[in-house]
Design a protein around this motif. Structure first.
Motif, PDB file in Angstrom:
ATOM      1  N   LEU A 102      56.463  63.377  -2.410  1.00 47.96           N
ATOM      2  CA  LEU A 102      57.809  63.424  -2.962  1.00 47.96           C
ATOM      3  C   LEU A 102      58.185  62.082  -3.597  1.00 47.96           C
ATOM      4  CD1 LEU A 102      60.392  65.210  -3.200  1.00 47.96           C
ATOM      5  CD2 LEU A 102      61.137  64.216  -1.035  1.00 47.96           C
ATOM      6  N   LYS A 125      58.876  70.245  -6.068  1.00 50.37           N
ATOM      7  CA  LYS A 125      60.006  69.351  -5.780  1.00 50.37           C
ATOM      8  C   LYS A 125      60.227  68.368  -6.936  1.00 50.37           C
ATOM      9  CE  LYS A 125      60.475  70.823  -1.510  1.00 50.37           C
ATOM     10  NZ  LYS A 125      61.540  71.675  -1.114  1.00 50.37           N
ATOM     11  N   SER A 140      66.799  63.088  -3.462  1.00 53.71           N
ATOM     12  CA  SER A 140      65.986  64.270  -3.168  1.00 53.71           C
ATOM     13  C   SER A 140      66.876  65.476  -2.882  1.00 53.71           C
ATOM     14  CB  SER A 140      65.086  64.007  -1.955  1.00 53.71           C
ATOM     15  OG  SER A 140      65.878  63.811  -0.792  1.00 53.71           O
ATOM     16  N   PRO A 168      62.476  66.022   1.776  1.00 53.64           N
ATOM     17  CA  PRO A 168      62.598  67.286   1.010  1.00 53.64           C
ATOM     18  C   PRO A 168      63.738  68.161   1.520  1.00 53.64           C
ATOM     19  CG  PRO A 168      60.550  67.237   2.312  1.00 53.64           C
ATOM     20  CD  PRO A 168      61.258  65.943   2.539  1.00 53.64           C
TER      21      PRO A 168
END
Length: 168
Positions: A102, A125, A140, A168
């Motif tokens: 991420l 993502k 995020s 996430p």
């Protein structure tokens, strides 16, 4: 006579550029692990990248000058310290890998070119880049943190130190 002068001028310009070309090839770009190690505040991130066997991939992306480059949002040791050790220690390898991915974008971006949103290597993502009062933030969705001055920023590698771990 004019063509001889033109030839001499072109030859001189090529000779003057030769040291510059040789200097670039003599000093390849540093890899991601080297930049993080020199930063001295990223030992937890390096440890986690090593445990997840992601160091070779990060280094490959960060030194490939013929590719798209890589942008890394690098949480500091202090950022990881905000997460309870029990939580970090109980993450599966798959969870750790997704959290780390991420923080990685498979393209070089600098402050002026960061898109919103920016896709990451974490499956499906993206991160949001927000500008507030001339400061850049990355989010995020669960965690938003300021992008500090780049730790390193020269194609093909851009590394931003961040004060929080993106989740996430």
């Amino acid at each position: 006579m004019a063509s001889l002068r033109l030839y001499a001028l072109v030859s001189l310009l090529l000779l003057l550029q030769a040291p510059v070309l040789n200097a670039h090839s003599a000093h390849p770009p540093p890899d991601a692990a080297t930049v993080l190690t020199r930063g001295k505040r990223f030992s937890t991130l390096i440890k986690l990248l090593s445990a997840a066997n992601l160091v070779p991939a990060a280094n490959s992306l960060s030194t490939n000058t013929s590719g798209a480059g890589v942008t890394i949002f690098a949480p500091t040791d202090a950022a990881f310290a905000k997460i309870p050790a029990a939580v970090l220690n109980n993450l599966t390898q798959a969870q750790t890998t997704q959290i780390l991915l991420l923080h990685v974008v498979a393209k070089y971006y600098d402050d002026a070119t960061l898109p919103n949103p920016v896709p990451t290597l974490s499956t499906g993502k993206s991160l949001n880049i927000v500008k507030k009062q001339k400061k850049l933030f990355v989010s995020s969705g669960k965690v938003t943190t300021r992008l500090n001055c780049p730790l390193y920023q020269k194609f093909p590698l851009s590394v931003y130190a961040i004060a929080d771990v993106l989740l996430p």
